[in-house]
Motif scaffolding. Sequence first.
Motif, short mmCIF file in Angstrom:
data_model
loop_
_atom_site.label_atom_id
_atom_site.label_comp_id
_atom_site.label_asym_id
_atom_site.label_seq_id
_atom_site.Cartn_x
_atom_site.Cartn_y
_atom_site.Cartn_z
N ARG A 106 8.01 1.58 -9.54
CA ARG A 106 8.27 2.83 -8.68
C ARG A 106 9.62 3.20 -8.85
O ARG A 106 10.19 4.34 -8.89
N ARG B 91 2.67 14.04 -4.78
CA ARG B 91 1.74 13.15 -5.35
C ARG B 91 1.70 11.65 -4.65
O ARG B 91 0.50 11.09 -4.36
N TRP B 92 2.97 11.23 -4.30
CA TRP B 92 3.09 10.12 -3.77
C TRP B 92 2.46 9.84 -2.27
O TRP B 92 2.01 8.86 -2.07
N THR B 133 0.33 3.95 -6.17
CA THR B 133 0.54 4.98 -5.00
C THR B 133 -0.01 4.04 -3.68
O THR B 133 0.04 4.54 -2.77
N SER B 182 -6.43 5.39 0.80
CA SER B 182 -5.70 6.31 0.10
C SER B 182 -6.62 7.59 -0.32
O SER B 182 -6.00 8.66 -0.69
#
Lengths: 231, 191
Positions: A106, B91-92, B133, B182
């Motif tokens: 990331r 998005r994250w 994520t 999530s």
Amino acid sequence: MRRRGGRSASGLKERKKRDRMESWEEEGSGGGERERKTDVEAMREAWRREKAAPELLEFEGELVRRLREQIQLQEDGDEDDDQDLLSSLRHMDLDRALFLLKSYLRLRLSKIQAHLFFYASTSAQLLSPQEHLFCQRSLHATSRHLHRSLLSLLPPHYQSLSRQSTSSDHDDMLHPPHLDTFVFCKPNTHVGPLQLDDLGDDIVDLVVDDLYVLRYKSVTALVRTGRIDLI
Amino acid sequence: MYARRAAQLLQELSSCEEGQLPPFNGDKFDQVIRECEEHSRQFQSLIRDKDIETKNEDHYGSFIHHLSIIRNKRCLMAYMYKRAEVIQSYRWYVGRVLPREIQDKLNFSEQEYFKNYCSVIDSYMKDLDLDLTVDMVPPKDPCVRVRVLSEIGEVSLGDHAVSLTKDSFHFLRRTDAEPFISQGLMEEFVE
């Protein structure tokens, strides 16, 4: 390691389990004079370096691949809950290693995202093949969005994404990453005097294991060769 | 004129909290674009039929217009780019589907950009076969306490089945609970 219960008594499973335990603590491929360390420790160091450096460092492809294999082996072989404490400890260890890996990836993504044009044209070694693809696709999506919503509405001659206007002689809207930021660092081998800037005015004597705060630009070469660690 | 309005646009953006966006100010944005067109018209009229070499007042006047366009462009680019960065962070931290109140703040191109960015990230994660994520913070426990937000039903986790009814509490392994968390179907219960 003793196994409870009457699970498959085949010697193959025993051996597989032993191999798994060994591979988890497998010695990483260290350099000559550096002490050998496990892959997880090597990943932690790579993660720390990547976090501290203002620019993208070389992708640790081999390390990532090995770590993933080991994590996969651990995950696959986790059907036996022998003793709850051990198994939950192993779980936690697995989770933390996975977190390191994901955080490393990331971090790199966010650095690439911050300087898309710059990294789209760098050499292949810096980025993994997937990161390269990501960079190009992201660049395409971003430039399309900016062009459609803004640049195409501006007067002609001002519609470029990389140049302020057609009278600019270089890509004045694009900036490479700033290498002037300060970083904490600690030499791990003897380095000796280091010239801090091009003028040769400031010279710093770098002693092993002493902590220094320097501009990243001065120590780039040392970081790349691994002679200095970023904290 | 002269980029004053564009600076106001940026002030609006900077007064918002980190990670949040104000609604897209289409009116002000269009006004700045029209200002650029006006500057361009003035610029053209000042340099038309003039010798490019004479450094008279018209030459410098046209230069001011050129610089104003550049400044407007820079402000607008900063506005759009900063918004694009926040959209990426959605998005994250929010997920693949944006709630209505966020969607309403984006203009059409930004909504498209969000979809495209999501697909870029998804194809990267698919190439790696890793979901980046989840595990955004270092894990503290291998098991988590969760509360089910919407009805999921019978789920087989490992060697036993769990009935995930709405508003029920469970103590699950982190890896089992992550996909549900999530997607927003479960939430972690922190004492």
